[in-house]
Write an enzyme that holds these catalytic residues in place. Structure first.
Site, PDB file in Angstrom:
ATOM      1  N   ASP A 119      -9.847  -8.824   9.326  1.00  0.00           N
ATOM      2  CA  ASP A 119      -9.458  -7.689   8.834  1.00  0.00           C
ATOM      3  C   ASP A 119     -10.403  -6.562   9.198  1.00  0.00           C
ATOM      4  O   ASP A 119      -9.752  -5.426   9.692  1.00  0.00           O
ATOM      5  CB  ASP A 119      -8.892  -7.810   7.636  1.00  0.00           C
ATOM      6  CG  ASP A 119      -7.891  -6.531   7.242  1.00  0.00           C
ATOM      7  OD1 ASP A 119      -7.089  -6.250   7.894  1.00  0.00           O
ATOM      8  OD2 ASP A 119      -7.983  -5.638   6.221  1.00  0.00           O
TER       9      ASP A 119
ATOM     10  N   CYS B 144       0.294  -7.577  12.103  1.00  0.00           N
ATOM     11  CA  CYS B 144       0.600  -7.758  13.432  1.00  0.00           C
ATOM     12  C   CYS B 144      -0.175  -9.114  14.172  1.00  0.00           C
ATOM     13  O   CYS B 144      -0.436  -9.027  15.402  1.00  0.00           O
ATOM     14  CB  CYS B 144       0.327  -6.551  14.123  1.00  0.00           C
ATOM     15  SG  CYS B 144       1.489  -5.309  14.187  1.00  0.00           S
TER      16      CYS B 144
ATOM     17  N   TYR C 237      -1.864  -3.436  -6.778  1.00  0.00           N
ATOM     18  CA  TYR C 237      -1.502  -4.288  -5.437  1.00  0.00           C
ATOM     19  C   TYR C 237      -2.454  -4.176  -4.439  1.00  0.00           C
ATOM     20  O   TYR C 237      -2.884  -2.950  -4.079  1.00  0.00           O
ATOM     21  CB  TYR C 237      -0.262  -4.008  -4.917  1.00  0.00           C
ATOM     22  CG  TYR C 237       0.416  -4.911  -4.123  1.00  0.00           C
ATOM     23  CD1 TYR C 237       0.911  -6.037  -4.565  1.00  0.00           C
ATOM     24  CD2 TYR C 237       0.102  -5.055  -2.765  1.00  0.00           C
ATOM     25  CE1 TYR C 237       1.410  -7.023  -3.848  1.00  0.00           C
ATOM     26  CE2 TYR C 237       0.412  -5.969  -1.836  1.00  0.00           C
ATOM     27  CZ  TYR C 237       1.175  -7.187  -2.436  1.00  0.00           C
ATOM     28  OH  TYR C 237       1.568  -8.212  -1.680  1.00  0.00           O
TER      29      TYR C 237
ATOM     30  N   LYS D 164      -9.640  -1.643   1.886  1.00  0.00           N
ATOM     31  CA  LYS D 164      -9.191  -0.461   2.758  1.00  0.00           C
ATOM     32  C   LYS D 164     -10.090   1.000   2.186  1.00  0.00           C
ATOM     33  O   LYS D 164     -10.329   1.485   3.117  1.00  0.00           O
ATOM     34  CB  LYS D 164      -7.696  -0.137   2.793  1.00  0.00           C
ATOM     35  CG  LYS D 164      -6.878  -1.648   3.014  1.00  0.00           C
ATOM     36  CD  LYS D 164      -7.173  -1.964   4.294  1.00  0.00           C
ATOM     37  CE  LYS D 164      -6.405  -3.177   4.776  1.00  0.00           C
ATOM     38  NZ  LYS D 164      -6.728  -3.658   6.080  1.00  0.00           N
TER      39      LYS D 164
ATOM     40  N   SER E 195      -1.657  -3.462  10.513  1.00  0.00           N
ATOM     41  CA  SER E 195      -1.223  -4.487   9.514  1.00  0.00           C
ATOM     42  C   SER E 195      -0.092  -5.380   9.717  1.00  0.00           C
ATOM     43  O   SER E 195       0.895  -4.781  10.400  1.00  0.00           O
ATOM     44  CB  SER E 195      -1.050  -3.685   8.095  1.00  0.00           C
ATOM     45  OG  SER E 195      -2.117  -2.691   7.815  1.00  0.00           O
TER      46      SER E 195
ATOM     47  N   ARG F 256       0.893  -1.129   0.063  1.00  0.00           N
ATOM     48  CA  ARG F 256       0.082   0.088  -0.072  1.00  0.00           C
ATOM     49  C   ARG F 256       0.565   1.269   0.120  1.00  0.00           C
ATOM     50  O   ARG F 256       2.027   1.283   0.619  1.00  0.00           O
ATOM     51  CB  ARG F 256      -0.827  -0.078   1.082  1.00  0.00           C
ATOM     52  CG  ARG F 256      -2.051  -0.878   1.277  1.00  0.00           C
ATOM     53  CD  ARG F 256      -2.994  -0.605   2.380  1.00  0.00           C
ATOM     54  NE  ARG F 256      -2.244  -1.275   3.663  1.00  0.00           N
ATOM     55  CZ  ARG F 256      -1.869  -0.439   4.357  1.00  0.00           C
ATOM     56  NH1 ARG F 256      -1.867   0.941   4.384  1.00  0.00           N
ATOM     57  NH2 ARG F 256      -1.203  -0.808   5.705  1.00  0.00           N
TER      58      ARG F 256
ATOM     59  N   HIS G  82     -10.756  -1.588  11.770  1.00  0.00           N
ATOM     60  CA  HIS G  82      -9.610  -2.556  11.177  1.00  0.00           C
ATOM     61  C   HIS G  82      -9.429  -3.645  12.173  1.00  0.00           C
ATOM     62  O   HIS G  82      -8.846  -3.512  13.023  1.00  0.00           O
ATOM     63  CB  HIS G  82      -8.347  -1.475  10.968  1.00  0.00           C
ATOM     64  CG  HIS G  82      -7.365  -2.216  10.246  1.00  0.00           C
ATOM     65  ND1 HIS G  82      -6.175  -2.023  10.512  1.00  0.00           N
ATOM     66  CD2 HIS G  82      -7.282  -3.297   9.475  1.00  0.00           C
ATOM     67  CE1 HIS G  82      -5.421  -2.704   9.684  1.00  0.00           C
ATOM     68  NE2 HIS G  82      -6.027  -3.655   9.102  1.00  0.00           N
TER      69      HIS G  82
HETATM   70  C1  OXD Z   1      -3.494  -4.335   5.617  1.00  0.00           C
HETATM   71  C2  OXD Z   1      -4.121  -5.370   4.938  1.00  0.00           C
HETATM   72  O1  OXD Z   1      -2.276  -3.724   4.837  1.00  0.00           O
HETATM   73  O2  OXD Z   1      -5.132  -5.954   5.640  1.00  0.00           O
HETATM   74  O3  OXD Z   1      -3.725  -3.886   6.539  1.00  0.00           O
HETATM   75  O4  OXD Z   1      -3.936  -5.618   3.768  1.00  0.00           O
HETATM   76 MN    MN Z   2      -5.508  -4.729   7.374  1.00  0.00          MN
END
Ligand code: OXD
Ligand code: MN
Length: 648
Positions: free
Chosen positions: A336, A313, A260, A269, A311, A111, A289
């Protein structure tokens, strides 16, 4: 695909006839702009006026060669996968069932937060006003005029020679009152195939749209560089001009230059979080999130928990956890994103708006996440992982799960030797994109249109120092403060370099759709909506000792923490108050039969110096980044924490 071609030529003729009739109508211009563009799949005539207008506007702008309206069928999917193979975008992975590997242009692997903007009339609607000279880190603002210029510059004619795919999709179960509809146009068949996994996509959604309802408008192009030169034909992109734009006032998402993940699968997102959070603010709910899991204790009592971690984690690992504690069962609702709202009885309910997992591959293994391993070898698109000579995949974390005789090719296509090659085999942000239905522990209620009842909210991050394994907020306001004060070590999910501890409030820093100060007010206002608010906790699986080793084994052993959390939800007297919140009493955390000894005291120690510095860092962050937009209540929470930490 003879039937598709035949059908489409008939449709195309019909379409021409229709537009010929429109010659005398006011929008005569559209006739010329659509003339010569074949609709190779789908029927424009069957679409609602709003859908047609959206397509026509974008055809006008992007000038594609063909139009394909997606129906989401298996036939369509096989056709697209074949096409992607011919283009060299994906290769089959014969070791598994219907699995594919995509290798991107190495300049397009994550991202791009610095190129992601929210467009509103006033900057202050999007981001807090920071002090002169302080670079804001809570999102990027763009004026409507600059957005218009950015779009015109990049999108005019950007799909020449390509097919424009039209993807109707639902975030959340089709028809659920908690779901929302989107329509994405894109020039990437990889995006279509991935959106088919990550969302409910195709005919049923087109049918819903027939009532001429509104939808979130998503425009995506992988782009064409201004010099016209595509560096890698199998993965066209335009990294220099990549831009991801959101206009909440009109529910528009416009993404250019990247194929991507979060940059191109616009339901995730861009819609479910950034535009989602602005819709949620207006409608009085929360777009977060967060993973959602169901956990059943040995007595058979089941509760649902939502958890926000930044992200990469471990959200997917927790969402699919195999508990080590006997008698416990975890079931997955999502890994997510959670859309949550209070029902008429004051119960917070959540749906997972997604339909698949776009998970980080490295670190996923039979020891870290056996349920993910049972999910991802069917109907999956892998991106930027390494491949093996027996037709499979490889990444860091699978060292003990691969035969030494198997040869590995890294994500860049170069030979890679375990224990010898110094660069990673898989890109650290390489992913699997896999349907949720394949996960053996999906919860029976994961598609329930009313959502699942949430009993607790967890915040967490990677904190190598000072932050205990788990602590509980004293009340809702304190919980909101804990979310606001979240920090975590950076990961490879975005373009950040090095392992710095970053502020990542609510794990939403890259995903806020509006001013973070207003977002905090919105969270605080939830207190008035219910008399049975979920309890809020902070967890940290990543604390390290002085020897640099993790103090807690993590993964399935995290069920021990869930056990304590469930008991706290039941108001069991098993917590001790501390200056930062409530922690388990020493006997309350079940540490029986752990494979390795755990130092409870160190795991829960609250070093005074650390916490003084932490409070200072939060204070500085709030002052510099949130400024006048910080709600008074949060400022008071900080003051209270400071006073309490002083007593450590
Ligand atoms: C992020 C994802 O980057 O879930 O948080 O892809
Ligand atoms: Mn995410």
């Amino acid at each position: 695909m003879p039937d598709l071609i035949e059908k489409s030529s008939t449709l195309y003729t019909a379409e021409l006839g229709r537009f010929a009739k429109q010659l005398t109508a006011p929008n005569v211009g559209l006739y010329n702009q659509l003339r010569g563009i074949s609709v190779v799949h789908g029927n424009l005539q069957d679409l609602s006026q709003k859908v047609r207008n959206f397509i026509e506007d974008n055809v006008d702008l992007c000038q594609p060669e063909k139009i394909h309206v997606c129906d989401g069928s298996d036939t369509e999917n096989s056709h697209l996968l074949k096409l992607l193979q011919q283009q060299g975008t994906i290769v089959p992975l014969p070791k598994y069932e219907n699995c594919w590997l995509a290798r991107t242009n190495p300049a397009d692997t994550a991202r791009v937060e610095s190129k992601t903007f929210i467009c509103t009339d006033h900057r202050a609607d999007t981001i807090p006003t920071t002090k002169e000279g302080v670079k804001g880190t809570l999102g990027n603002w763009l004026s409507p005029r600059d957005m218009e210029a950015a779009v015109k510059d990049r999108f005019t004619g950007c799909m020449k020679g390509r097919t424009m795919y039209v993807i109707p999709f639902s975030m959340g179960p089709v028809g659920s009152p908690l779901s929302k509809i989107g329509l994405q146009v894109t020039d990437s068949a990889y995006v279509v195939a991935s959106m088919r996994i990550m969302t409910r996509m195709g005919k049923p959604v087109l049918d819903l749209l027939l009532d001429n309802r509104n939808f979130v408008k998503c425009l995506h192009s992988v782009g064409t560089p201004s010099n016209g030169v595509i560096q890698m034909s199998h993965w066209p992109c335009d990294p220099e001009r990549t831009i991801i734009l959101h206009r909440p006032a009109t529910n528009d998402i416009i993404s250019y230059g990247s194929g991507y993940g979060g940059n191109s699968l616009l339901g995730k997102k861009c819609f479910a979080l950034r535009i989602g959070s602005t819709i949620a603010q207006q409608e009085g709910w929360l777009a977060e999130h967060m993973l959602i899991l169901g956990v059943t204790n040995p007595a058979g009592k089941k509760r649902y928990i939502a958890a926000a971690f930044p992200s990469a984690c471990g959200k997917t690992n927790l969402a699919m956890m195999t508990p080590s504690l006997p008698g416990y069962k975890v079931e997955c609702v999502g890994d997510d994103i959670a859309w949550m709202r209070f029902d008429n009885h004051g119960q917070l309910r959540a749906i997972n708006p997604e339909n698949g997992f776009f998970g980080v591959a490295p670190g996923t293994s039979n020891s870290s996440n056996p349920n993910a391993m049972k999910t991802i070898f069917k109907d999956t698109i892998f991106t930027n992982v390494a491949s093996t000579s027996d037709g499979g995949v490889y990444w860091e974390g699978l060292e003990n799960e691969i035969d030494d005789s198997v040869k590995i090719t890294d994500w860049l296509g170069k030979p890679w030797v375990k224990g010898e090659t110094k660069t990673p085999a898989a890109h650290p942000n390489s992913r699997f994109c896999t349907p949720a239905v394949g996960c053996p522990i999906m919860d029976s209620q994961w598609e329930a249109s009313e959502g699942v009842p949430i009993s607790a909210i967890l915040f967490g991050g990677r904190r190598p120092k000072g932050v205990p394994l788990v602590y509980e907020a004293k009340n809702w306001e304190h919980g909101v403060f804990i979310g606001a004060a979240m920090r975590s070590e950076s990961t490879a999910a975005a373009e950040h370099k090095g392992k710095v501890i970053m502020h990542d409030p609510f794990a939403m820093r890259p995903f806020f759709g509006y001013n973070f100060g207003k977002y905090l007010e919105h969270w605080l206002s939830m207190e008035d909506k219910s008399s049975k608010l979920p309890k809020i906790f902070h967890v940290n699986w990543f604390r390290k000792g002085n020897d640099g080793k993790f103090l807690w084994p993590g993964f399935g052993e995290n069920s021990r923490v869930l056990d304590w959390i469930l008991r706290r939800i039941d108001n069991e007297d098993c917590a001790e108050d501390t200056p930062i919140g409530l922690i388990p009493t020493e006997s309350a955390l079940n540490l029986a039969n752990l494979n390795e000894e755990v130092d409870f005291k160190e795991l829960f120690s609250l070093p005074r110096d650390f916490w003084m510095e932490e409070v200072e860092a939060i204070e500085k962050y709030f002052k510099e980044q949130v400024g006048m937009d910080l709600p008074q209540t949060i400022e008071e929470q900080l003051k209270n924490l400071k006073n309490r930490v002083n007593t450590l």
